[in-house]
Design a protein around this motif. Structure first.
Motif, mmCIF file in Angstrom:
data_model
loop_
_atom_site.group_PDB
_atom_site.id
_atom_site.type_symbol
_atom_site.label_atom_id
_atom_site.label_comp_id
_atom_site.label_asym_id
_atom_site.label_seq_id
_atom_site.Cartn_x
_atom_site.Cartn_y
_atom_site.Cartn_z
ATOM 1 N N LEU A 356 9.660 5.413 -5.484
ATOM 2 C CA LEU A 356 8.351 4.887 -5.856
ATOM 3 C C LEU A 356 8.327 3.364 -5.718
ATOM 4 C CD1 LEU A 356 5.521 5.479 -7.006
ATOM 5 C CD2 LEU A 356 6.492 5.256 -9.307
ATOM 6 N N THR A 357 9.410 2.718 -6.131
ATOM 7 C CA THR A 357 9.527 1.259 -5.995
ATOM 8 C C THR A 357 9.517 0.844 -4.531
ATOM 9 O OG1 THR A 357 10.754 1.084 -8.079
ATOM 10 C CG2 THR A 357 10.977 -0.745 -6.533
ATOM 11 N N MET A 358 10.228 1.589 -3.694
ATOM 12 C CA MET A 358 10.242 1.299 -2.264
ATOM 13 C C MET A 358 8.835 1.382 -1.682
ATOM 14 S SD MET A 358 13.696 3.345 -1.086
ATOM 15 C CE MET A 358 13.555 2.874 0.633
ATOM 16 N N LYS A 359 8.090 2.373 -2.127
ATOM 17 C CA LYS A 359 6.729 2.569 -1.635
ATOM 18 C C LYS A 359 5.798 1.460 -2.120
ATOM 19 C CE LYS A 359 3.018 6.021 -1.391
ATOM 20 N NZ LYS A 359 2.613 7.404 -1.794
ATOM 21 N N GLU A 360 5.877 1.141 -3.427
ATOM 22 C CA GLU A 360 4.990 0.139 -4.015
ATOM 23 C C GLU A 360 5.242 -1.254 -3.436
ATOM 24 O OE1 GLU A 360 5.729 0.498 -8.167
ATOM 25 O OE2 GLU A 360 4.241 2.093 -8.464
ATOM 26 N N LEU A 361 6.514 -1.593 -3.199
ATOM 27 C CA LEU A 361 6.861 -2.919 -2.695
ATOM 28 C C LEU A 361 6.997 -2.959 -1.182
ATOM 29 C CD1 LEU A 361 9.456 -4.046 -5.411
ATOM 30 C CD2 LEU A 361 7.013 -4.576 -5.283
ATOM 31 N N LYS A 362 6.746 -1.802 -0.557
ATOM 32 C CA LYS A 362 6.812 -1.688 0.908
ATOM 33 C C LYS A 362 8.186 -2.092 1.445
ATOM 34 C CE LYS A 362 1.820 -2.361 1.451
ATOM 35 N NZ LYS A 362 0.739 -3.166 2.078
ATOM 36 N N ILE A 363 9.213 -1.566 0.792
ATOM 37 C CA ILE A 363 10.585 -1.782 1.264
ATOM 38 C C ILE A 363 10.872 -0.696 2.298
ATOM 39 C CG2 ILE A 363 13.009 -1.979 0.617
ATOM 40 C CD1 ILE A 363 12.073 -2.642 -2.223
ATOM 41 N N CYS A 364 10.600 -0.989 3.527
ATOM 42 C CA CYS A 364 10.728 0.043 4.564
ATOM 43 C C CYS A 364 11.108 -0.593 5.906
ATOM 44 C CB CYS A 364 9.427 0.825 4.701
ATOM 45 S SG CYS A 364 7.991 -0.209 5.041
#
Length: 364
Positions: A356-364
């Protein structure tokens, strides 16, 4: 296991309540011979105890520090050399224990090997570990000794200003004690070490368990020096800039210096290197990849547990065969989850919240 031990193990797995006499009759051996084989299975960690509880789940082992964390938070700007109004909070800590708890919260079966006193803090650490499912039965408990304490004063931004660690008890972990845990390491999916433990223990483990992959957390600049001469036996190294410099002797001023450090470590034999850069992110490499991910601008509530969460996430990725690029992103997200809670370990740590954190902060 020997062929006979495997036969006994398979029969016990099918019927945990089977008696030694019944096992002997099925296999055509005496009850006393059966008892000897069962004793060996217990020593090897394949059977956990009375009632023939079978250890069949894959697990990882952490060898490292366990202590009580005491954190001081100033109400206003921290004034050095003065008495600051604020709050003091206590929580369970220690690099090894912190990594272990994070792993449990990420769904990884984990055994912890450390040294504790039989004082109120040691008792509390063991009780709380049992509640979350962290296996501490292989820890060394010393009568009349004090459990390690880590005392940290944070500044007004909740970043660490100064800390004192009282950790002499770790020196009581000996090679002879570790030799008694041979079966634990032989059956581990992997083993995580932190440099709180004595250098001779680190050297013994890396030299005598070549079939086990070892992850190393260097903990601090002074303790990182323990890894100088044996770093080539490490599978995955997680460290920050100044700790890496203490190992390699190569000063880091820019990204080219980061590359040189990685190349040095890879040439020594390290399979994966992760150099945490604080607000700048993480630089990492393996035999095919060398890359840097920038950190997200996140205001920390407590910065002391981020590195432990980062390491636990790397272990999670190894166990789940995740490539190095995604591993670095998951590890950064895990450290952000850790930063968002006042305790050293965020009780909400989970792979779901990391994603969820990866998605919210756009860590991709």
């Amino acid at each position: 296991m020997t062929n006979r031990e495997q036969e006994i193990f398979d029969l016990i797995k099918k019927n945990p309540m089977i008696s030694q006499s019944e096992l002997g009759e099925i296999l055509g051996i005496t009850r006393s011979s059966t008892a000897v084989h069962i004793t060996n299975l217990v020593k090897k960690g394949k059977i956990l105890g009375k009632g023939y509880i079978v250890q069949d789940k894959p697990y990882v082992t952490v060898v490292g520090g366990v202590n009580m964390d005491i954190h001081g938070f100033p109400k206003n700007r921290l004034i050095p050399g003065d008495s600051n109004i604020g709050t003091v909070k206590m929580s369970l800590g220690g690099v090894g224990r912190n990594i272990g708890e994070n792993l449990i919260r990420l769904g990884i079966e984990t055994k912890l090997i450390s040294v504790l006193g039989d004082d109120i803090y040691g008792t509390k650490l063991l009780e709380e570990s049992a509640l979350i499912g962290l296996d501490t039965k292989d820890c060394l408990i010393l009568k009349g000794e004090n459990t390690s304490i880590y005392l940290a004063v944070l500044d007004e931004t909740h970043d660490m200003s100064v800390a004192i660690s009282s950790m002499d008890i770790y020196e009581r972990m000996t090679v002879n004690f570790i030799k008694e845990k041979k079966h634990v390491f032989e059956h581990s999916k992997l083993c995580i070490l932190d440099t709180n433990i004595p250098i001779d223990v680190i050297e013994y483990l890396l030299s005598n368990h070549r079939n086990t992959d070892f992850f190393l957390d260097t903990v601090s600049t002074a303790k990182a020096k323990k890894a100088r001469h044996i770093v080539g036996n490490i599978h995955t190294l997680k460290s920050n800039k100044i700790e890496i410099e203490a190992i390699t002797g190569i000063e880091i001023k820019n990204e080219d210096d980061l590359k040189r450090n990685c190349e040095y470590l890879m040439n020594k034999g390290v399979k994966k290197v992760f150099i945490t850069l604080g607000k700048e992110g993480v630089f990492y490499c393996d035999n095919t990849t060398m890359n840097k991910i920038k950190a997200k601008n996140v205001k920390p509530i407590n910065a002391t547990g981020a590195g432990d969460a980062f390491m636990a996430a790397l272990v999670y990725c190894y166990v789940n065969n995740i490539d190095i690029n995604k591993s670095a992103k998951i590890a950064i997200a895990a450290s952000i989850v850790a930063l968002s809670h006042e305790n050293t370990i965020n009780p909400n740590m989970s792979i779901e919240n990391i994603n969820l954190t990866m998605k919210e902060l756009k860590i991709c």
